[in-house]
Design a protein around this motif. Structure first.
Motif, short mmCIF file in Angstrom:
data_model
loop_
_atom_site.label_atom_id
_atom_site.label_comp_id
_atom_site.label_asym_id
_atom_site.label_seq_id
_atom_site.Cartn_x
_atom_site.Cartn_y
_atom_site.Cartn_z
N SER A 42 -17.87 38.97 37.74
CA SER A 42 -17.90 38.62 39.16
C SER A 42 -18.50 39.74 40.00
CB SER A 42 -16.50 38.26 39.65
OG SER A 42 -15.62 39.37 39.57
N THR A 43 -18.17 41.00 39.66
CA THR A 43 -18.75 42.12 40.42
C THR A 43 -20.23 42.29 40.11
OG1 THR A 43 -16.64 43.27 40.63
CG2 THR A 43 -18.61 44.61 40.81
N ASN A 45 -22.33 39.94 39.49
CA ASN A 45 -23.03 38.94 40.28
C ASN A 45 -22.91 39.21 41.77
OD1 ASN A 45 -23.83 37.46 37.97
ND2 ASN A 45 -21.83 36.49 37.87
N ALA A 46 -21.76 39.73 42.20
CA ALA A 46 -21.56 40.01 43.62
C ALA A 46 -22.48 41.12 44.12
CB ALA A 46 -20.11 40.37 43.89
N ASN A 47 -22.83 42.05 43.24
CA ASN A 47 -23.78 43.09 43.66
C ASN A 47 -25.08 42.47 44.15
OD1 ASN A 47 -22.26 45.45 43.19
ND2 ASN A 47 -22.80 45.48 41.02
N SER A 49 -25.51 39.29 45.09
CA SER A 49 -25.24 38.43 46.24
C SER A 49 -25.18 39.23 47.53
CB SER A 49 -23.92 37.67 46.04
OG SER A 49 -24.01 36.79 44.93
N ALA A 50 -24.63 40.45 47.44
CA ALA A 50 -24.53 41.28 48.64
C ALA A 50 -25.92 41.63 49.16
CB ALA A 50 -23.74 42.56 48.32
N ARG A 53 -27.41 38.68 50.89
CA ARG A 53 -26.80 38.37 52.19
C ARG A 53 -27.20 39.36 53.27
NH1 ARG A 53 -21.23 39.36 51.86
NH2 ARG A 53 -21.25 38.74 54.05
N ASP A 263 -13.83 44.61 37.08
CA ASP A 263 -14.37 43.34 37.54
C ASP A 263 -13.54 42.85 38.72
OD1 ASP A 263 -16.21 41.23 37.41
OD2 ASP A 263 -14.77 39.97 36.35
N PRO A 267 -18.64 44.98 45.98
CA PRO A 267 -20.05 45.33 45.76
C PRO A 267 -20.39 46.66 46.43
CG PRO A 267 -19.85 43.02 46.38
CD PRO A 267 -18.49 43.64 46.58
#
Length: 369
Positions: A42-43, A45-47, A49-50, A53, A263, A267
């Motif tokens: 999750s982290t 992928n969140a990197n 995504s951040a 955004r 995890d 991010p």
């Protein structure tokens, strides 16, 4: 401002293209070792995504024709606000390994960070002619830790980067499913005989050599031990950043280890503004985890970073083209950054730090005052 020289139809146009080429030539378990994160990722992928955004607010009518990407990182002149991140076992992806990456970094004018778990001796990397940083794990073998610090000083390293977010390795499910182990040819030669872990799992080897009891008193001990600029890598909390500054640390790397440790961790890009606000100009603040384009570098600068450490894309370049492949990655990143800066109205790196940022949620980050 032009978009750069013409390219062949077969040349990669993005760092994602380079990754695709690397995936095609690497064994699946090696690709997974480099690309993967911990837990459910999750982290990891969140990197990304951040970054997706984070929207820059360009300045118009600025008269910027050619943007100047030159800067300094930890007192070292650099052609752009980028250094090669510390990464273990380069020989996994290409037989030329770390020497090829260090030569490409020197030619590109960016610092190269040698990892404690490199599969090449430090003195060979220092001979590439560029600016060398050394990444340090806090080892159970204190004599070897001292030796590594001494070697960094002897070889003229420009900074010591102490990784503080790895008391032990995160649970990396891709490696577990693949039964991945470090082959003997890629074993970390800078550890003492008997500690190099060829044939062991990465997590098992790390547990045998890395001391999980690293604490603030140890950071203070390293600070007193070395004359080199000291950087802590893996800081995400502003309170930790303030404590590091109070101990005399020269720099921080805002990092979640590329999503390979806790995890669910924040991010890195989202953690950056609060850390920069906390420490102000008291120390240099770098960022890693998720950087995949020159625009990403510009986003980090706009949110207060002095520069970034570039990780996986360097290994993708090495895997797909050896030294020339790494050179291509760094050239592509610099070209993208130059174009992005000019389009945003930032003539130089200092001006990039005052660009406005709007998040996907509508909240603003750092803005021009």
């Amino acid at each position: 401002m032009t978009s750069g020289s013409a390219v062949l139809a077969t040349d990669p146009l993005t760092l994602a293209d380079v990754e695709d080429r690397a995936r095609a030539v690497l064994a699946p378990e090696v690709y997974d070792f480099v690309a993967g994160g911990s837990g459910g990722e999750s982290t990891l992928n969140a990197n990304r995504s951040a970054f997706d955004r984070c929207h820059l607010v360009p300045r118009v009518l600025s008269g910027v024709d050619t943007a100047d990407t030159r800067t300094t990182l930890l007192g070292v002149p650099a052609s752009m606000p980028v250094a090669v991140a510390p990464m273990a076992f380069h020989s996994l992806v290409h037989p030329d390994g770390e020497p090829a990456v260090s030569r490409a970094a020197a030619a590109a004018g960016v610092p190269f960070t040698a990892a404690t778990l490199a599969s090449c001796p430090l003195d060979e990397l220092a001979s590439a002619g560029g600016d060398l940083f050394l990444q340090l794990y806090w080892l159970r073998d204190r004599a070897r830790t001292e030796w590594l610090i001494g070697e960094a000083e002897r070889l003229g390293a420009r900074a010591l980067i102490l990784t503080v977010d790895v008391p032990f390795m995160g649970r990396r499910l891709r490696d577990l499913r693949n039964g991945f182990a470090v082959p003997a040819h890629a074993a970390p030669v800078n550890l003492a005989d008997g500690q190099r872990g060829g044939g062991q799992s990465v997590g098992g080897h790390a547990a045998s050599v890395i001391d999980p009891t690293l604490s603030w008193s140890d950071v203070d001990r390293v600070r007193r031990r070395t004359r080199l600029p000291l950087v802590l890598k893996g800081v995400l909390d502003p309170a930790d950043a303030r404590r590091a500054v109070d101990l005399g640390v020269d720099g921080l790397v805002v990092s979640n280890h590329g999503g390979r440790q806790l995890d669910g961790a924040v991010p890195s890009l989202l953690a950056l503004p609060a850390i920069r606000d906390e420490v102000g100009d008291a120390c240099e603040v770098l960022l890693d985890s998720g950087v995949r384009s020159g625009t990403d570098v510009l986003r980090a600068l706009a949110l207060g970073a002095s520069g970034v450490l570039l990780g996986r894309p360097v290994l993708w370049g090495l895997a797909s083209g050896g030294e020339q492949g790494v050179t291509g990655v760094l050239e592509l990143l610099r070209s993208e950054l130059e174009v992005s800066m000019a389009l945003a109205g930032a003539p130089n790196v200092a001006a990039a730090g005052w660009l406005g940022v709007r998040w996907g949620s509508g909240a603003y980050g750092r803005e021009e005052s």
